[in-house]
Scaffold this motif. Structure first.
Motif, PDB file in Angstrom:
ATOM      1  N   GLU A 264      -4.580   3.159   2.513  1.00 36.69           N
ATOM      2  CA  GLU A 264      -3.708   3.829   3.485  1.00 36.69           C
ATOM      3  C   GLU A 264      -3.198   5.192   3.019  1.00 36.69           C
ATOM      4  OE1 GLU A 264      -3.399   2.673   6.580  1.00 36.69           O
ATOM      5  OE2 GLU A 264      -4.553   0.920   6.001  1.00 36.69           O
ATOM      6  N   LEU A 265      -2.653   5.275   1.825  1.00 36.44           N
ATOM      7  CA  LEU A 265      -2.087   6.525   1.307  1.00 36.44           C
ATOM      8  C   LEU A 265      -2.147   6.438  -0.214  1.00 36.44           C
ATOM      9  CD1 LEU A 265      -0.510   9.087   2.312  1.00 36.44           C
ATOM     10  CD2 LEU A 265       1.574   7.780   1.917  1.00 36.44           C
ATOM     11  N   SER A 266      -2.901   7.330  -0.850  1.00 36.20           N
ATOM     12  CA  SER A 266      -3.037   7.259  -2.309  1.00 36.20           C
ATOM     13  C   SER A 266      -1.692   7.532  -2.982  1.00 36.20           C
ATOM     14  CB  SER A 266      -4.069   8.268  -2.810  1.00 36.20           C
ATOM     15  OG  SER A 266      -3.524   9.577  -2.849  1.00 36.20           O
TER      16      SER A 266
ATOM     17  N   TYR B  28       5.919   4.276   1.117  1.00 33.93           N
ATOM     18  CA  TYR B  28       6.668   5.416   1.639  1.00 33.93           C
ATOM     19  C   TYR B  28       7.773   4.949   2.585  1.00 33.93           C
ATOM     20  CZ  TYR B  28       7.822   9.939   3.587  1.00 33.93           C
ATOM     21  OH  TYR B  28       8.498  11.053   3.984  1.00 33.93           O
TER      22      TYR B  28
ATOM     23  N   ASP C  32       0.849  -1.192   0.000  1.00 33.02           N
ATOM     24  CA  ASP C  32       0.000   0.000   0.000  1.00 33.02           C
ATOM     25  C   ASP C  32       0.889   1.247   0.000  1.00 33.02           C
ATOM     26  OD1 ASP C  32       0.674   0.718   2.736  1.00 33.02           O
ATOM     27  OD2 ASP C  32      -0.825  -0.708   3.426  1.00 33.02           O
ATOM     28  N   GLY C  33       0.266   2.402  -0.064  1.00 35.65           N
ATOM     29  CA  GLY C  33       1.024   3.653  -0.140  1.00 35.65           C
ATOM     30  C   GLY C  33       1.870   3.937   1.087  1.00 35.65           C
ATOM     31  N   ALA C  34       1.342   3.644   2.270  1.00 34.47           N
ATOM     32  CA  ALA C  34       2.100   3.894   3.500  1.00 34.47           C
ATOM     33  C   ALA C  34       3.341   3.014   3.551  1.00 34.47           C
ATOM     34  CB  ALA C  34       1.217   3.655   4.723  1.00 34.47           C
TER      35      ALA C  34
ATOM     36  N   GLU D 168      -0.954  11.271  -2.895  1.00 36.31           N
ATOM     37  CA  GLU D 168      -0.499  11.730  -1.576  1.00 36.31           C
ATOM     38  C   GLU D 168       0.919  11.241  -1.289  1.00 36.31           C
ATOM     39  OE1 GLU D 168      -4.741  11.749   0.809  1.00 36.31           O
ATOM     40  OE2 GLU D 168      -3.683   9.861   0.528  1.00 36.31           O
ATOM     41  N   TRP D 169       1.185  10.008  -1.682  1.00 37.38           N
ATOM     42  CA  TRP D 169       2.509   9.415  -1.463  1.00 37.38           C
ATOM     43  C   TRP D 169       3.588  10.208  -2.190  1.00 37.38           C
ATOM     44  CZ3 TRP D 169       4.788   5.060  -4.670  1.00 37.38           C
ATOM     45  CH2 TRP D 169       5.944   4.569  -4.109  1.00 37.38           C
TER      46      TRP D 169
ATOM     47  N   LYS E  98       4.368  13.514  -0.549  1.00 36.90           N
ATOM     48  CA  LYS E  98       5.267  13.357   0.604  1.00 36.90           C
ATOM     49  C   LYS E  98       6.710  13.154   0.146  1.00 36.90           C
ATOM     50  CE  LYS E  98       4.246  11.131   4.322  1.00 36.90           C
ATOM     51  NZ  LYS E  98       3.832  10.185   5.367  1.00 36.90           N
TER      52      LYS E  98
END
Length: 76
Positions: free
Chosen positions: A44-46, A25, A20-22, A49-50, A53
């Motif tokens: 978790e994190l698109s 990262y 997933d995105g988190a 968005e990823w 960051k």
């Protein structure tokens, strides 16, 4: 590398794969990749968005976005 992401060698290139995105990262934070290939819609994190960051610390990272999702309405 944990059970939430793993490392693989493909044609002489190191590929990190995350669930997933988190987790992506977290995996990104431990390496210095030349390219990020990400789905747009992830738990978790698109992907968007990823990458935002990531670009706080690596503003010129090259990114390829992909998605099986149809439509732009939910991307805003």
């Amino acid at each position: 590398i944990s059970n939430s992401h793993h490392r693989q060698e493909v044609a002489g290139v190191t590929v990190l794969i995350a669930i997933d995105g988190a987790k992506g990262y977290q995996a990104f934070s431990g390496v210095s990749p030349h390219l990020v290939f990400t789905d747009v819609i992830m738990p978790e994190l698109s992907g968007i968005e990823w990458i935002r960051k990531i670009r706080r610390t690596v503003p010129r990272i090259q990114v390829i976005y992909t998605s099986g999702f149809w439509g732009l309405r939910n991307l805003k």
